[in-house]
Scaffold this active site. Sequence first.
Site, PDB file in Angstrom:
ATOM      1  N   ARG A  82      13.746   6.189  -3.826  1.00 36.79           N
ATOM      2  CA  ARG A  82      12.917   5.165  -4.454  1.00 36.79           C
ATOM      3  C   ARG A  82      11.548   5.054  -3.780  1.00 36.79           C
ATOM      4  NH1 ARG A  82      16.901   0.031  -4.310  1.00 36.79           N
ATOM      5  NH2 ARG A  82      16.756  -0.171  -6.569  1.00 36.79           N
ATOM      6  N   GLY A  83      11.034   6.178  -3.278  1.00 36.06           N
ATOM      7  CA  GLY A  83       9.697   6.176  -2.690  1.00 36.06           C
ATOM      8  C   GLY A  83       9.588   5.185  -1.552  1.00 36.06           C
TER       9      GLY A  83
ATOM     10  N   ASP B  72      11.669  16.249  -0.143  1.00 38.60           N
ATOM     11  CA  ASP B  72      12.274  17.445   0.434  1.00 38.60           C
ATOM     12  C   ASP B  72      12.388  17.328   1.953  1.00 38.60           C
ATOM     13  OD1 ASP B  72      12.634  19.049  -1.988  1.00 38.60           O
ATOM     14  OD2 ASP B  72      10.457  18.917  -2.108  1.00 38.60           O
TER      15      ASP B  72
END
Lengths: 305, 305
Positions: free
Chosen positions: B202-203, B234
């Site tokens: 979720r950033g 990543d």
Amino acid sequence: MSIVVVGTVAFDTVETPFGKGENVLGGSATYFSTSASFFTDVSLVAVVGEDFPQEHVQFLQSRDIDTAGLQRIPGKTFHWTGKYGYDLNEAQTLDTQLNVLTEFRPNLPESYRDAEYVFLANIDPDLQMDVLDQVRAPKLVACDTMNFWISSKPESLKKVLQKVDLVVINEGEARQFTGEANLVKAARSIISLGCKRLVVKRGEYGVLMFTKDSVFAAPAYPLEQVFDPTGAGDTFAGGLMGYLANTGDLSEDGIRQAIIFGSVMASFNVEDFSLERMKRLEYREIEARYKNFKSLTSFRDIEPL
Amino acid sequence: MSIVVVGTVAFDTVETPFGKGENVLGGSATYFSTSASFFTDVSLVAVVGEDFPQEHVQFLQSRDIDTAGLQRIPGKTFHWTGKYGYDLNEAQTLDTQLNVLTEFRPNLPESYRDAEYVFLANIDPDLQMDVLDQVRAPKLVACDTMNFWISSKPESLKKVLQKVDLVVINEGEARQFTGEANLVKAARSIISLGCKRLVVKRGEYGVLMFTKDSVFAAPAYPLEQVFDPTGAGDTFAGGLMGYLANTGDLSEDGIRQAIIFGSVMASFNVEDFSLERMKRLEYREIEARYKNFKSLTSFRDIEPL
């Protein structure tokens, strides 16, 4: 210990993708005091019109909320109409009928003025300041605000922020108020105005609490059904302040615990329209969900590789 | 134990409100393997063109990453051009030059096929399946994906999800894939397809990890400076898988700890462009930030009122 809350008691008409509530009980002081009443005594200061039904007053009283400060004056009760889409983080205001709210002058009954805990819910910052002048020696004062006051009365709002111990604000409002896109910078900027603690509400993402030298992150409880987010922020604040007033523990650890109780209360409130979930909530459910928050967030200390 | 990662090695041109990086080193396998290399041995499978500078290969090798699976073929290296506004949670893709990526057929060197940990970074799900067919007896396979594959190859993607142990996906993509606005329902729906664990990114709000009967919430580290979110997902997955491969502890507690290590790695990566922060990162900083995550999220157990 007891809390005084000054805010709104309202009718809400709310539409969400899951249903609609027309002329249901709402208002910041309503949500706050109901939530706080699970933990401590609450005294309420607000205004309603002649159309406000006695059954709602009786509900508040059934929660042992002191309604001596609930003024009833000629005219109609404040009425908010709003709508939520599938993104339940943001309400769209469709209509605001201030009605008797335009004449609201918070006047604290004598018995309220020695309150140790005070919550200034989202109202005109000049009225928030009026209330501050009426309380004698509070142990902790917290306040909320909204985008409308940030843009229309920023200087009055700054004065309030300097006088309170804890500010509760939405993420977007923290950014708007400071002009800082980065939330940590926005928080530092608000704290530099003089408030000691800042709690930033992020809807379904939970809250961040900042002091000059600490940050605490609490998630929102992941729910499979969110029916109506109306009042979540005030219910959160009610749980937070209610638990603080109950324990009197204003240490960092004590306040973190209160933040979780606030999050627990908000998580229940959104499960149904208006205050319906609060009406059937039992304390054992609150404790059980607190424990769920613990297991939701727990992870081991580091072990060196 | 060692990890095999299959993904992209790329040139990125990225603009954020804080600066611009042109033709900088990027790609999912690059970020993943660099991050994982702080914890374990990593072997990389990807393709680059003739224009890919040897210095980037040397950087990967300096991190002890096995580049035997890095194919170099005629043509130009995959090039992504993107932009971030002040909302650093969402990249706007300006241009995608697939170049040699269109000819990528992952072919695992014999020495890679006994890998115990496999990460299928965001590539065509049919290629992800090809890789799965080449590994013999992995202990844990994880995969990522993106909106492009969700809309263009949903059936292939579903087959991959059924075969992997852990799926890492963005919040918006989880909603898109399942057609469920509610994230908990979306997660349950993905798990019902057959994957055992789902990690929803979720950033700046952190991650949620779901299994059939548990949820874990980890915040993102609140940073005062976020320069470039490229590769955060990543880098997160690299820290997560790297730590798992290091400890071999696949219990709920072990995986939660790995989630925090992933979050730590991502929090460093966004502090500078491309892999610049990774290049100067030291292990003691990782441990220190893990401890900061602990104090960021800690709160007391319940004490009955």
